[in-house]
Design an enzyme around this catalytic site. Structure first.
Site, PDB file in Angstrom:
ATOM      1  N   CYS A   1      -0.854   3.161  -4.476  1.00 19.88           N
ATOM      2  CA  CYS A   1      -0.971   4.225  -3.036  1.00 19.88           C
ATOM      3  C   CYS A   1      -1.792   5.633  -3.572  1.00 19.88           C
ATOM      4  O   CYS A   1      -2.689   6.123  -2.703  1.00 19.88           O
ATOM      5  CB  CYS A   1       0.409   3.927  -1.832  1.00 19.88           C
TER       6      CYS A   1
ATOM      7  N   HIS B   1       6.392   6.004  -0.149  1.00 16.82           N
ATOM      8  CA  HIS B   1       4.374   5.965   0.402  1.00 16.82           C
ATOM      9  C   HIS B   1       4.327   6.706   0.255  1.00 16.82           C
ATOM     10  O   HIS B   1       4.321   7.945   0.750  1.00 16.82           O
ATOM     11  CB  HIS B   1       4.780   4.792   1.857  1.00 16.82           C
TER      12      HIS B   1
ATOM     13  N   ASP C   1      -3.976   3.821   5.495  1.00 18.02           N
ATOM     14  CA  ASP C   1      -3.337   2.748   5.070  1.00 18.02           C
ATOM     15  C   ASP C   1      -3.484   2.812   3.624  1.00 18.02           C
ATOM     16  O   ASP C   1      -4.223   1.580   3.954  1.00 18.02           O
ATOM     17  CB  ASP C   1      -2.457   2.534   5.498  1.00 18.02           C
TER      18      ASP C   1
END
Length: 481
Positions: free
Chosen positions: A296, A428, A449
């Site tokens: 991520c 995250h 995202d």
């Protein structure tokens, strides 16, 4: 541990010794040391000895009559420590009693077992005017200083043996404690090592392979399960190897034109929104088979970089970058920043190595990389909630000022030239592409995202209100940040 001076029985305390002497030795009827006959008192026992065990003829003795009294200092047959009778025996009477343990003989008045019969034969009070010597340790009297010295030496030897035993017990206890401490340290080290290895695996620092290794494994698994044909596997693998060789992302996870679609959406729909500010154009990148579960941070950097590449103000800084780099290339770029001296503390956390690993990165690594490219940036830390129920109103206010500065006006939709914001929170990271102010004055973030797929992004491009890729987070949901 205290010991009875009469029978040598070990007892737990001095008070127990005194009770034992009173009950076991003083309250019982005295017995003859030669034949074991009981007598109601010491006077009767003395008469018994004189009558039943007379001294043989031809031997000097005390003669008829009562036995002489003990010498002054003996205490009326009551020694100063533990009361016991002191008798005057003829030398030939051999008053020693047999010791069933075989350690030696014991005199009627001596509480110790001795192996020297010469000492026993000299422990006697012959009466008359002879000087008596009392043992300072057991109150036994004798007429010879040398014999008394030998008797005291026996006491000292026994005491030395007892102290030696205590010393050995202490050494044994210390050794056992050391072994226990060593075992405990070993167990703690083992647990720390297991926890460290667990964290290494969790954050991709266990040398289990990086982007390429994970991509190949996932593709092979798909072929084994029948979800992919072998020819498709080889074609996609060849494309992946080519993109890695050039250090350029293959673009298969990229979705463009999302900001423009959002601008049109807010202008025609969503009547609950009072105003909305959008960042400059940003391409969305989502995770692939090679970085699923750990990529991520890299994907959010690709989003940020895609916006900078479309802004001519950053052409000088990004002169060597034309296309969006792949994840392995980004890892090498961060390592180059470390080599230039950026964030040495953070580099040591990764052992100065990212390429070929699945290591998670965060805001500090992104900051180091952008700074090495001579791009001005900063890290703003909201390390604790600033509102009720774990909310972050100050974070929302800061983002609102960031997008609304130099963009004052009455327009409902404001498309700014501001780059997106890299937002890192626990476990995250996401990319902030705008913020909206609703008619009730609440603020909501617009987030890209990396976990959202291209299919979800396509729904947004088609103006589908069911799209979940661009998330709206009101203050009540900010506890996840």
């Amino acid at each position: 541990m205290p010991v009875c001076d009469i029978c040598c029985e070990a007892l737990p305390s001095e008070a127990a010794v005194r009770r034992h002497v009173q009950r076991a030795h003083l309250e019982r009827q005295p017995r003859c040391p030669l034949c074991g006959a009981a007598a109601p008192g010491y006077d009767e026992l003395r008469r018994h000895v004189e009558e039943r065990h007379p001294e043989p003829a031809g031997r000097p003795g005390p003669g008829p009559g009562p036995a002489p009294a003990p010498a002054a200092g003996a205490g009326d047959l009551q020694p100063s420590r533990y009361p016991q009778p002191v008798w005057t025996w003829p030398r030939s009477a051999s008053p020693a009693l047999a010791d069933p343990s075989g350690r030696g003989t014991r005199l009627g008045g001596c509480p110790r077992f001795c192996s020297s019969s010469a000492v026993h034969n000299s422990f006697s009070n012959t009466g008359g005017g002879e000087q008596l010597f009392e043992c300072p340790m057991c109150c036994l009297t004798c007429t010879n200083v040398q014999v008394l010295q030998e008797h005291v030496d026996l006491h000292l030897e026994e005491q030395s043996f007892s102290e030696g035993g205590n010393l050995r017990d202490l050494e044994l206890a210390q050794q056992l404690q050391l072994e226990e401490d060593k075992q405990q340290r070993s167990e703690e080290e083992r647990q720390e090592k297991e926890e460290f290895n667990k964290l290494q695996r969790q954050y991709g620092l266990d040398n289990s392979g990086g982007y390429k290794h994970q991509w190949v494994k996932n593709m092979e698994r798909a072929v084994d399960r029948g979800r992919m044909q072998p020819f498709e596997y080889h074609k996609r693998k060849a494309d992946m190897m080519e993109s890695l060789a050039f250090g350029i992302d293959d673009g298969k996870t990229k979705t463009s034109g999302v900001i423009e679609a959002l601008c049109k959406y807010y202008q025609s729909e969503n009547k609950d929104v009072r105003r909305v500010w959008l960042s400059a154009s940003v391409d969305h990148f989502h995770s692939s088979l090679g970085d699923k579960g750990w990529g991520c941070g890299y994907r959010n950097f690709q989003m940020l970089l895609s916006s900078l590449l479309q802004n001519s103000s950053y052409d000088d800084c990004l002169r060597g970058i034309v296309l969006t780099p792949s994840i392995p290339k980004i890892q090498s770029m961060i390592e180059d920043a470390w080599k230039e001296g950026f964030d040495p503390h953070g580099a040591s956390h990764f052992n100065n190595r990212l390429h070929g690993t699945r290591a998670w990165i965060g805001a500090c690594e992104i900051y180091s990389l952008l700074t090495s490219l001579r791009i001005k940036c900063q890290i703003v830390d909201f390390h604790k909630p600033t509102g009720p129920m774990g909310t972050h109103p100050r974070l929302l206010e800061w983002i609102l000022r960031y997008y609304s500065a130099d963009n004052e006006g009455s327009a409902k939709v404001v498309c700014t030239s501001r780059p997106p914001i890299y937002l890192q929170h626990q476990g995250h990271s996401r990319t902030v592409v705008g913020i909206e102010e609703r008619k009730n004055r609440t603020l909501c973030l617009l987030l890209f995202d990396p976990g959202c797929s291209s299919q979800e992004m396509q729904k947004l491009l088609k103006q589908s209100v069911e799209c979940k890729c661009c998330q709206f987070l009101p203050p009540t949901l900010q506890q996840v940040l």
